[in-house]
Scaffold this motif. Structure first.
Motif, PDB file in Angstrom:
ATOM      1  N   SER A  59     -61.915 124.286 -29.154  1.00 15.22           N
ATOM      2  CA  SER A  59     -60.572 123.750 -29.374  1.00 15.22           C
ATOM      3  C   SER A  59     -59.971 123.422 -28.014  1.00 15.22           C
ATOM      4  O   SER A  59     -59.863 124.294 -27.142  1.00 15.22           O
ATOM      5  CB  SER A  59     -59.715 124.797 -30.105  1.00 15.22           C
ATOM      6  OG  SER A  59     -58.430 124.285 -30.362  1.00 15.22           O
ATOM      7  N   ASP A  93     -53.648 122.923 -33.071  1.00 13.92           N
ATOM      8  CA  ASP A  93     -52.223 123.068 -32.760  1.00 13.92           C
ATOM      9  C   ASP A  93     -51.973 124.338 -31.942  1.00 13.92           C
ATOM     10  O   ASP A  93     -50.842 124.616 -31.547  1.00 13.92           O
ATOM     11  CB  ASP A  93     -51.354 123.003 -34.025  1.00 13.92           C
ATOM     12  CG  ASP A  93     -51.694 124.089 -35.031  1.00 13.92           C
ATOM     13  OD1 ASP A  93     -52.609 124.893 -34.767  1.00 13.92           O
ATOM     14  OD2 ASP A  93     -51.032 124.141 -36.096  1.00 13.92           O
ATOM     15  N   SER A  94     -53.058 125.061 -31.620  1.00 14.58           N
ATOM     16  CA  SER A  94     -52.957 126.154 -30.650  1.00 14.58           C
ATOM     17  C   SER A  94     -52.483 125.622 -29.303  1.00 14.58           C
ATOM     18  O   SER A  94     -52.158 126.401 -28.407  1.00 14.58           O
ATOM     19  CB  SER A  94     -54.310 126.866 -30.499  1.00 14.58           C
ATOM     20  OG  SER A  94     -55.324 125.932 -30.190  1.00 14.58           O
ATOM     21  N   LYS A 103     -57.805 119.135 -40.139  1.00 17.33           N
ATOM     22  CA  LYS A 103     -57.810 120.534 -40.575  1.00 17.33           C
ATOM     23  C   LYS A 103     -56.443 120.896 -41.137  1.00 17.33           C
ATOM     24  O   LYS A 103     -55.410 120.515 -40.554  1.00 17.33           O
ATOM     25  CB  LYS A 103     -58.190 121.456 -39.418  1.00 17.33           C
ATOM     26  CG  LYS A 103     -58.189 122.943 -39.800  1.00 17.33           C
ATOM     27  CD  LYS A 103     -58.939 123.796 -38.810  1.00 17.33           C
ATOM     28  CE  LYS A 103     -58.197 124.118 -37.553  1.00 17.33           C
ATOM     29  NZ  LYS A 103     -56.931 124.843 -37.717  1.00 17.33           N
TER      30      LYS A 103
HETATM   31  O1  KIV Z   1     -55.432 125.537 -33.354  1.00 17.14           O
HETATM   32  C1  KIV Z   1     -56.581 125.968 -33.097  1.00 17.14           C
HETATM   33  O2  KIV Z   1     -57.093 125.885 -31.978  1.00 17.14           O
HETATM   34  C2  KIV Z   1     -57.308 126.570 -34.214  1.00 17.14           C
HETATM   35  C3  KIV Z   1     -58.566 127.307 -33.895  1.00 17.14           C
HETATM   36  C4  KIV Z   1     -58.299 128.518 -33.124  1.00 17.14           C
HETATM   37  C5  KIV Z   1     -59.364 127.554 -35.118  1.00 17.14           C
HETATM   38  O3  KIV Z   1     -56.880 126.483 -35.324  1.00 17.14           O
END
Ligand code: KIV
Length: 282
Positions: free
Chosen positions: A23, A45-46, A117
């Motif tokens: 990510s 969105d992390s 996602k």
């Molecule tokens: O937003 C993100 O990076 C995620 C991953 C940690 C699965 O959803």
């Protein structure tokens, strides 16, 4: 439908080959991760926590998702593996209605994403997933600890009781029935991830979910140690770039103050004759 992406997952599951997803949010980290052999990238969105200075994912907007998806897609194209697929998150509130999900997924796909996602498996999410899959948008689900609804959770680890584990397994099956080709399992007990992986025909992507998932995902900033904060227990740091980059920044500051930077080799000189003419009034 991007069949190469869904085939990649289906083929790997069939062969019991593990996939590595990272990510990340910008072009250089995308290029180097593809060069390093990552199978799939996620524009998560992390980014809210990792690079935008928020303490969660809720403030992340569609504008930010589009901006960073474009950057990652360009980074992939400049890599040695320009075919690497990019999955993008639809952020908080972005799939509250099917119409909004369709609009946002369409924008992300136009920005170059190969799949989107969605978090959770409520009726709204499932309805959105069904319509997107019908449109030809590959969908990844996300269960367990879902940061967009962090306020609802008491602890971090999800699916610890028999009831919660059963609910999680049922939710994963609902996502599969809705047409998702993979589901992220975030911070769930190893046993729950193992059984879910075994009972689903689609792939599981684990983060803090033990070794039995079909794929594993980590945030790039976590795995390279690009943060002063102590990472979650499920993170393995493969480097400590924070200290390296802090030392480099401190070196620059110090040399500017001492006059050691810039040195002659960092600049340009006029031709000697031109310089003399110029000094003598042209
Ligand atoms: O937003 C993100 O990076 C995620 C991953 C940690 C699965 O959803």
């Amino acid at each position: 439908m991007n069949t190469s992406l869904t085939r990649l997952f289906a083929h790997a599951k069939q062969k019991s080959e593990k996939l590595a997803m990272i990510s990340l949010y910008d072009a250089p980290s995308a290029t180097l991760s593809c060069d390093a052999g990552a199978d799939i990238l996620l524009v998560g969105d992390s980014m809210g926590n990792a690079i935008l200075g928020h303490d969660g994912t809720v403030p992340v907007t569609m504008d930010a998702m589009l901006h960073h998806t474009g950057a990652v897609v360009r980074g992939v194209k400049n890599s040695s593996h320009p075919e690497t697929p990019v999955v993008s998150d639809i952020p908080f509130g972005g799939f509250a209605t099917v119409e909004r999900a369709v609009e946002n997924a369409s924008m992300l796909m136009r920005a170059g994403a190969s799949a989107i996602k969605l978090e959770r498996a409520g009726e709204g999410t499932l309805a959105a997933a069904r319509v997107l899959v019908e449109m030809g948008v590959p969908v990844v689900g996300h269960l367990g600890y879902t940061p967009q609804s962090a306020g609802r959770f008491e602890g971090v680890v999800q699916g610890k009781s028999t009831e919660a584990a059963t609910r999680l397994l049922e939710d994963a099956k609902r996502l599969e029935d809705a047409g998702a080709f993979a589901v992220v399992l975030e911070v769930v007990p190893t046993e729950v991830a193992k059984r879910t992986t075994a009972e689903l025909a689609i792939s599981t992507i684990g983060i803090g979910a033990g070794p039995h998932c079909d794929a594993q995902v980590l945030v790039w900033h976590d795995l390279v140690g690009f943060s002063e904060e102590k990472p979650f227990r499920f993170v393995k740091q493969y480097a400590d770039v924070y200290e390296t980059m802090k030392d480099a920044s401190a070196g620059f500051v110090e040399e500017v103050r001492s006059g050691a930077f810039p040195a002659p080799e960092h600049g340009w000189r006029m031709d000697e004759e031109e310089y003399r003419r110029w000094e003598n009034g042209g």
